[in-house]
Structures are given as structure tokens and as C-alpha cells.
Write an enzyme that holds these catalytic residues in place. Sequence first.
Site, PDB file in Angstrom:
ATOM      1  N   ARG A   1      20.513   0.406   7.972  1.00 31.69           N
ATOM      2  CA  ARG A   1      19.678   1.555   7.585  1.00 31.69           C
ATOM      3  C   ARG A   1      19.301   1.545   6.099  1.00 31.69           C
ATOM      4  O   ARG A   1      18.997   2.606   5.527  1.00 31.69           O
ATOM      5  CB  ARG A   1      20.372   2.886   7.914  1.00 31.69           C
TER       6      ARG A   1
ATOM      7  N   ARG B   1      16.452   6.732   4.705  1.00 34.72           N
ATOM      8  CA  ARG B   1      16.617   8.070   4.172  1.00 34.72           C
ATOM      9  C   ARG B   1      17.414   8.243   2.897  1.00 34.72           C
ATOM     10  O   ARG B   1      17.324   9.278   2.262  1.00 34.72           O
ATOM     11  CB  ARG B   1      17.223   8.947   5.273  1.00 34.72           C
TER      12      ARG B   1
ATOM     13  N   ARG C   1       7.998  10.067   3.284  1.00 33.57           N
ATOM     14  CA  ARG C   1       8.208  10.875   4.476  1.00 33.57           C
ATOM     15  C   ARG C   1       7.599  12.270   4.337  1.00 33.57           C
ATOM     16  O   ARG C   1       7.259  12.906   5.343  1.00 33.57           O
ATOM     17  CB  ARG C   1       9.715  10.989   4.727  1.00 33.57           C
TER      18      ARG C   1
ATOM     19  N   ASP D   1      12.006   1.135  14.804  1.00 32.99           N
ATOM     20  CA  ASP D   1      12.948   1.985  15.534  1.00 32.99           C
ATOM     21  C   ASP D   1      13.314   1.309  16.842  1.00 32.99           C
ATOM     22  O   ASP D   1      12.494   0.601  17.429  1.00 32.99           O
ATOM     23  CB  ASP D   1      12.307   3.350  15.806  1.00 32.99           C
TER      24      ASP D   1
ATOM     25  N   TYR E   1      18.857   6.483  25.807  1.00 32.05           N
ATOM     26  CA  TYR E   1      17.895   7.454  25.273  1.00 32.05           C
ATOM     27  C   TYR E   1      16.831   7.804  26.316  1.00 32.05           C
ATOM     28  O   TYR E   1      16.399   8.949  26.418  1.00 32.05           O
ATOM     29  CB  TYR E   1      17.189   6.898  24.036  1.00 32.05           C
TER      30      TYR E   1
END
Lengths: 357, 357
Positions: free
Chosen positions: A34, A38, A47, A83, A165
Site C-alpha cells: 500500500r 493514503r 484524492r 485495486d 467481495y
Amino acid sequence: METTLPIRKNDSTKPLLQAARGEKPAHTPVWLMRQAGRFLPEYRAVRERHDTLTMFTTPEIAADITLQPLRRFPLDAAIIYADILLIPHALGLGLTFVKGEGPRFARTIRSAEDLAWLSRQAEDVDAVMARMDYLWETLARVKPGLSAEQTLIGFCGAPWTVASYMIEGGSAHGEFFESKMLLLREPDVFRGLMEILTKLSIRYLEKQVDAGAEILQVFESWGGALTPHQYMTFCAPYTRRLCEALRKRVPLIHFVGESAGLLDPVLDVPSDVFGVDWRQDLAVVSRHARTQTRALQGNLDPLLLYAPEAVLEERVRATLATGRAHPGGYIFNLGHGIRPTTPIESVERIVKIVHER
Amino acid sequence: METTLPIRKNDSTKPLLQAARGEKPAHTPVWLMRQAGRFLPEYRAVRERHDTLTMFTTPEIAADITLQPLRRFPLDAAIIYADILLIPHALGLGLTFVKGEGPRFARTIRSAEDLAWLSRQAEDVDAVMARMDYLWETLARVKPGLSAEQTLIGFCGAPWTVASYMIEGGSAHGEFFESKMLLLREPDVFRGLMEILTKLSIRYLEKQVDAGAEILQVFESWGGALTPHQYMTFCAPYTRRLCEALRKRVPLIHFVGESAGLLDPVLDVPSDVFGVDWRQDLAVVSRHARTQTRALQGNLDPLLLYAPEAVLEERVRATLATGRAHPGGYIFNLGHGIRPTTPIESVERIVKIVHER
């Protein structure tokens, strides 16, 4: 199971690829799960101007985000900003990202009817891939931004992780109730879903290699949600097929979340590098018979990046010492994705310590 | 580390105590974690009339709930209806149960000041214990309701697991951020909290034994939230002290959630029975050097109780075969608490299969 990897030009200058082949490079390579995301203020600035799906599907934006962490830290690899749910999105499941809740699908796959619908959507593999053309373009844009020492990592979610998912309709939040119900009560529907995901994931990764990915990571983030018996029966056969197909092209990293209870069957799945989560001792994994001829990657607890400097340093050095003592190669990484509020100084500190010799 | 257990009268008639001593009883004993609770309609009927805390603290109600599952199924043990957070409640942290969200504390312990306050609250151990007199009375009421073959189980939460709720102010929901921050950044405050919990938990369990508990289970539900290094440094020394103190009185079951990555340090903590969670292979645990002279308990995935009859039966028999082949004793159980919506027929089926010979 060992496969002789093809000799690829420039490999010798890239520490991460050397480690993946079991060699000991001039310095220990490091990247962070990651890392493109973020925890960087420049990511959060992007973002603010775009929604998440636009960021994934716009090559200029995705390529820029992929390179952001490499502008700050001398990391040994870029991992493409993408993703694990882009395949189901391309299949028409209607992916959205709800702020503070994570991914959400408009459609779920829970019945024979759902599977029949999905099979029709997946029939024309080229058409499905064409809906992800942005990704190959992103890879092509990133490649020239890397130095001769840096490696480009492509990735996908492993079939079970992605399937969960699609069955839950989003994050399973720890329980995986619907996913396990499907697997236990409608095993043929579950297997049909896994077949589709395996086939598409192989093509998806092949296209990433065609576009410049030099190594691939398969993220089995939710491996630990299965019992060992369920993992062996419903998951491993598909991951195995995926890994075997791709290792003909490039080295492959198999990362499995919470794998301590699954170590034997997980390590039966062939890979060049096994990615270790933080819930286990890297030394125990290093001693496992099936890791003697493969490289390890991991496995610092991401919460240690919030610890006082001395505590962090001590743990990084301990992890590093274990990794370097492993008979195969070793790539330093966290044992889970980096958290959004992680102090940037901790990342600087880690990379510096890992690169010392 | 082996301790010679005192010979207790009637032990020989109780399969669960026999198994805990490493013997092979006439039938394999079985109980289910969370058996006194939400999956029974008669429990939900009581719950409609009372709030959760009233149910824990009213001996007539708690004793009735404890016996409810034994009226339906020929289980080998009753586990007292109580909560792992009753000690912090007695310390004045202000426990409430919010519907659909679980426990919540009005106060948290996150600083030296909080710890100083808690130390004053904990100073008079007898006064703290007196605030839990309802529990010893519940145990005394349950005992006459059991047959000569049934065993009464007392329990507590292990210090780290209970501490995590006190630090977070409720459920940690998977991350344990505040708990790990305290442990990493204020280790002395964390250790002070653990000292208090260890001391009180020892007395709390001793009083349960005085009131009739014949065996004790220590629930380390969140053991797997720690890395092996964190577990060894911040958790195991306290659990060890607790277990060593109580094993002088009665046999002790040490259950640890997600323990696969912690198996070596967890099994260094002395216990008579090791409770195995569902995320690992019971056969692997059975082969571990440190389980050769202790009993095992577990470890069916609670979601298997929703599977079709044939699937459930096959998995119960496989688990049972592994458990019975273990060189020490064996107690059948789930690998986690039973879920609220579990079909009652599945529990009937399991108990019947386990009791077959």
C-alpha cells in the site's frame, strides 16, 4: 516444485529481482504494501479532486500515484496503483467506493442464476480485458519513471479473496458468512465463480507482464478466513493454476494474510517469494521445509511505525537479521498494508536502515 | 512444565475432567464455547425481559441461563453465564452493552493518570471481589443442577484480552490501535494495567473454585492481535502467573484466539488443556512437541454448523478422529463461540456424533 526462471536482461541490476531469485543483492530490497496510497499527503491531495474509481482508471493519475512514494523514498520497487476488484468491476458488478466503508458492489454472486449471468459477462475474455486497457497504459507510463535498479510490480487479488467481495457485496468485515455459506452449501456455484476468476486473473496478469510488470504479487488477503481444509479444497487448486501459469513469464510473490494456520497448504502453492503477514515469526517461516528454496518477504507489524524511534529501529533490525539469515532471498516489507495515518519519518527511517550494509 | 494435579473426589465420573488429566474417558466429552447464550430461543426470551448486565448480575437468572443448554443437549459441562468484563465493571469503568455493538466502557485506561485512578480502585481486593458476589452465588446455584458426570467450568478473560477492552473503551474491531499504542509508547502504564488485572483475575478465579468451579478456562480471545514478540514481552508473563497460581487448585484450559502464529510462546504458558481456534489444523497442534503431555480442546469452525448435514458430519468426524488420536486427552468443542443464528439441530447432531463410541 521448482521452475527454472528465464534469464531476463537487466535483472542483475535490480535488487528486488535478485532477491526473488534467491540471490543476495548488494543491499536488501524494500517496498511497502500500500505504499502508493493514503499515507502520503500528495496522494490525499489528488484524492480530494477525484473519486477513487477515476483515480484507478485514468492512466496519468494512476501512474503519478504509483511514482509518488518513489519520489520521497529510495524504494526498490513501484507497485502499480490499482485495486484487486478491477476484474469484477470490468465484469459489470457495479463497483463503488463508499467513504469510510470501502468497496461496495451493486450486484452479488450467490446463486446458480447469478453465476449464469456472470458466465455470460465473462465469456468474451478479450472484451473484459479491453475494459481494463487503462491499466496496461498505466504500467507503460510508469516504466520510464523507474531507475535501472527499481522493479515494477504488477498484481492481482487471488481468486478466493476477490470472490469473497463478489459474494459479500463488499468487505466481509471479518466474518465471511455469505462466502462460506456459498462454499459449504453451493460448492458448484462457488467453484464456477473461482473458475471464472482464475481464467480472467491469468490473462489480466499476463497483460500486465506484456505492459512491463517485471514481477507479480498475488494478494490472498483473506486466506486466513478459511480453515486449512477449506483452503485446500476450495482455494489452493485455483491459486496454484494461477501461479503456475504466470511463473512461466516472471517471478511471483504469493502474499497470504493470516497464513500461520495454513502454512503447509499455502506453501504447497508454487511461488518464488512467499509474503509473510505480521502475525507470525519470520524465523519460524524461514525454518519451514518448503521455504528453503524460495525467497521470503515481510513482515513488520504496520503499527510499529507509530512506535518510538528506538522501538521501531530495534524491530526493523530484528526482522532484517532474520530475513538476511534466510537461506533463500529476502525482501523487506510490512506484514500488512501501511496505515493511512502512518508518520512519514518512520518510512524514511525503515528504508534507511534496510539499505545500510 | 508439568504439575501434579490433586486427586479430587468424583473426578473419575466426569469425562471432561478425565480428559483434562490426559485420560481417555468412556466417551469423548463435549461442550461449546458460548453455549449459554444467544443461539437458544429460551435465552432470547429471557433477554427480552432484562438488560444484559442484569442477567449477569442476578444469580437466579444467570444460573438458569447456565443450565439452559444442558436441558436440551447431553453436554459434558456447564460454563457459568458471565462476561470477561465483569472485573473492569467492578472496578468502576462503567460497563454497558449497546445493542448490536457489544460492550462499551464509560472510562478508558490510556495514561499514567488513568492507571493511578485504577490502582486506587483496585487497592482493596476484597471490596472489588464483594462487588461480584452475585457470581459465586450463581456458581453455587448451578452446581446442584448438574449430574454426577457433568463438570462446572469457571472462567475469566486473560489479562491482555481484558486490558484491550479497557484501553479501547469497548471492542477493538480487529485493529487494536489504542491498545498497541499504549503497549508500544507507554509500556510502564500498560504493564501496570496488566499487573492489576493479573492480581484480580487470580483472586476472581480462586473464588470461583471456592464456589464450585471444577475446571477453569482462561479466554485469550485476542491473543492473535499481538505479534509473537509482543505476545512474549507484554502478555505471556502475566498469563503464566495466572495459570500457575490456579493450576494448584484445579485443571486449567488455556484458549487463545488466532494462536497459529504464536504457538511456541502460547504453549510455553503452562496449562492442562490447550483450546485450539478453528484457523489451524488440529493435527498440526497435536504434533507440536509441547502438546504431547497436555490435552487439546477444539476446534470446529462454527460456520460449519450452517453446512448441509453430510458436510457437518464429515467435518465433525474428521476433527474427532484427530482429537482422539492425540496422545493427551481430548475435549470436543468449536474453535470459536457459537453464532447466535446457529440451527439447533446442528448442535444436537454434533453432541450425538461425539458421544458415539
